[in-house]
Design a protein around this motif. Sequence first.
Motif, short mmCIF file in Angstrom:
data_model
loop_
_atom_site.label_atom_id
_atom_site.label_comp_id
_atom_site.label_asym_id
_atom_site.label_seq_id
_atom_site.Cartn_x
_atom_site.Cartn_y
_atom_site.Cartn_z
N THR A 126 1.12 7.24 -0.09
CA THR A 126 1.20 8.07 -1.29
C THR A 126 2.63 8.51 -1.57
N LEU A 127 2.98 8.50 -2.85
CA LEU A 127 4.23 9.09 -3.32
C LEU A 127 3.87 10.32 -4.16
N SER A 128 4.49 11.45 -3.86
CA SER A 128 4.19 12.68 -4.58
C SER A 128 5.45 13.26 -5.20
N ILE A 129 5.28 13.78 -6.41
CA ILE A 129 6.37 14.46 -7.15
C ILE A 129 5.87 15.83 -7.52
N ALA A 130 6.56 16.87 -7.04
CA ALA A 130 6.16 18.26 -7.30
C ALA A 130 7.16 18.90 -8.25
N VAL A 131 6.65 19.51 -9.32
CA VAL A 131 7.47 20.23 -10.31
C VAL A 131 7.09 21.69 -10.24
N THR A 132 8.04 22.54 -9.83
CA THR A 132 7.77 23.96 -9.61
C THR A 132 8.67 24.79 -10.53
N ASP A 133 8.04 25.73 -11.26
CA ASP A 133 8.82 26.64 -12.11
C ASP A 133 8.51 28.08 -11.73
N ILE A 187 3.02 21.85 -10.31
CA ILE A 187 2.21 20.68 -10.64
C ILE A 187 2.67 19.54 -9.76
N LYS A 188 1.73 18.96 -9.03
CA LYS A 188 2.06 17.87 -8.12
C LYS A 188 1.38 16.59 -8.59
N VAL A 189 2.18 15.55 -8.76
CA VAL A 189 1.68 14.23 -9.16
C VAL A 189 1.58 13.35 -7.92
N LEU A 190 0.38 12.83 -7.67
CA LEU A 190 0.14 11.97 -6.51
C LEU A 190 -0.12 10.56 -6.98
N LEU A 191 0.69 9.61 -6.48
CA LEU A 191 0.58 8.22 -6.90
C LEU A 191 0.46 7.32 -5.66
N PRO A 192 -0.47 6.36 -5.70
CA PRO A 192 -0.57 5.43 -4.56
C PRO A 192 0.62 4.49 -4.54
N THR A 193 1.14 4.23 -3.36
CA THR A 193 2.29 3.34 -3.25
C THR A 193 1.91 1.88 -3.43
N MET A 194 0.59 1.55 -3.31
CA MET A 194 0.11 0.19 -3.52
C MET A 194 -0.86 0.21 -4.69
N VAL A 195 -0.42 -0.21 -5.85
CA VAL A 195 -1.26 -0.20 -7.06
C VAL A 195 -1.81 -1.59 -7.28
N LYS A 227 13.35 15.37 1.16
CA LYS A 227 12.17 14.79 1.81
C LYS A 227 12.05 13.29 1.57
N LEU A 228 13.16 12.66 1.19
CA LEU A 228 13.11 11.22 0.94
C LEU A 228 12.83 10.46 2.24
N PRO A 229 12.06 9.40 2.18
CA PRO A 229 11.77 8.62 3.39
C PRO A 229 12.97 7.77 3.78
N ASP A 230 12.98 7.37 5.06
CA ASP A 230 14.06 6.51 5.54
C ASP A 230 13.96 5.11 4.90
N ASP A 231 12.76 4.67 4.65
CA ASP A 231 12.54 3.36 4.04
C ASP A 231 12.57 3.51 2.51
N GLU A 232 13.64 3.01 1.89
CA GLU A 232 13.78 3.18 0.45
C GLU A 232 12.73 2.42 -0.35
N SER A 233 12.13 1.42 0.25
CA SER A 233 11.11 0.66 -0.47
C SER A 233 9.89 1.51 -0.81
N LEU A 234 9.69 2.62 -0.06
CA LEU A 234 8.56 3.50 -0.34
C LEU A 234 8.76 4.31 -1.62
N LEU A 235 9.95 4.27 -2.18
CA LEU A 235 10.23 4.98 -3.44
C LEU A 235 10.00 4.09 -4.66
N THR A 236 9.66 2.84 -4.43
CA THR A 236 9.48 1.89 -5.53
C THR A 236 7.99 1.69 -5.79
N LEU A 237 7.60 1.88 -7.04
CA LEU A 237 6.21 1.70 -7.45
C LEU A 237 6.15 0.64 -8.54
N ARG A 238 5.03 -0.04 -8.59
CA ARG A 238 4.77 -0.94 -9.72
C ARG A 238 4.09 -0.12 -10.80
#
Length: 449
Positions: free
Chosen positions: A375-382, A441-449, A328-339
């Motif tokens: 938003t950037l989201s990271i989901a950890v499923t067990d 558990i899903k972590v939601l982070l704003p792409t503009m901090v 599910k990675l975006p085409d724009d790699e800059s959206l994967l970079t957070l401050r």
Amino acid sequence: MQIAKKITLLFAILSAVIISLLSGFVWYFSNEFAFEDFYKRLEARVKIAAQIKLTEDVNNKAYAKMRNQYLERLPSEKEYIMRAGEVKALDRQLPASFYNRINTGAMARYRIENHFYAGKFFKNNNNGYIVIVSANDPFGFRELKDLQRILIIGFFLSVILSFIVGWKFSNYMLMPLRNIIKSVKRIKAENLHLRLDVKDGNDEMSQLAQTFNNMLNRLETAFETQNNFISNASHELRTPLTIISGEVELAMKNIDDEQKQGKALAKIKDEAERLEHILTSLLGLAQSGFNGKNQPWEEVRMDELLWEIKDSVNQVHPNSKIEIDFSKLPDDESLLTLRANKNLMKLALNNIVSNACKYSNEKLVSVSIESNIHTLSIAVTDRGIGIPQTDIQHIFEPFYRASNTNDFKGYGVGLPLSLNIIRLHRGSIAIKSQEGVGTEIKVLLPTMV
């Protein structure tokens, strides 16, 4: 100066300015047009005087008789007839502009206080004449003075009235604010449950009261969390210290029994390590509560960080199975970079992934990442033991452990620490779990901090 006094003073000043402008407007146009009728009466007399005195007409005697009989004589009325170019002494010196206007053929006007002049050029038998009529207008002048007096008195009365009305108005408008201040003053640490009354509506006072209530909610939660944290921390620290103290006494009693001493020392070592882990976790919780301004922030590629976390968790849980899903990675790699603060962010995600591995009994743990413009989201499923529904609401409380985790070693600090760090980055954590099925558990982070 109090706000009510400032509002009253400002209201009075604005009222004074508006009233003075209105009074000036009235005075100017009254002064310009108050004597228009009197000037017209003078101009009519100028024309009649020219007709009677300068023209040869058999009816002139009749005109003069009718004038004296029917035309009202004005106060101090005088007539002056002179040849053009001739200077005849009048009752007072008139300005050159008055004569210049007469020479152009127009009707000239002039006023000195309540004494008025009107004059015009006439031509008769190839001779030019100037006819001037003067008179007093005491009634119009007196009316203008009365108007001036009324405007001045009205100005001061209006300013006083506006000050009184402004004072009442400001007190009325600020009454809700005073009530809020009184209510806030009554709220102390021992009665943080009190709240302000919020009136129906969407005005600023209602918003202010609601903002105070939201702040009080956060303060009350912080106080309760602090009290629970201190209580739980003291309990968690006291337990290993008690065990260590007991084992030391047991080892001292069995000084000749090396086997019992070895067991006691091993127990002391385990409890010391446990105590060190608790203190480290407490320090992490304290550090995650900083505002972040004194911590290093940098641009972090979150997909690369997940690989580092996978390697780190595999060192602690070598039999764990972690799969990172990049579909599910975006085409724009800059959206994967957070401050972000890389160390803290790595610690937060590491705790979540490590918990998933620990409670899944070496079953597959899936980590997925996706991002959009906001938003950037990271989901950890067990597929582990899951969390009972009654425990889900408490798992982010420090030192709280779910009721089905007794067979697993832990201290109940990892998830609260992760939540603090995610909140520091203006993010949030969502959790979905079913006992015996697994947890996501899903972590939601704003792409503009």
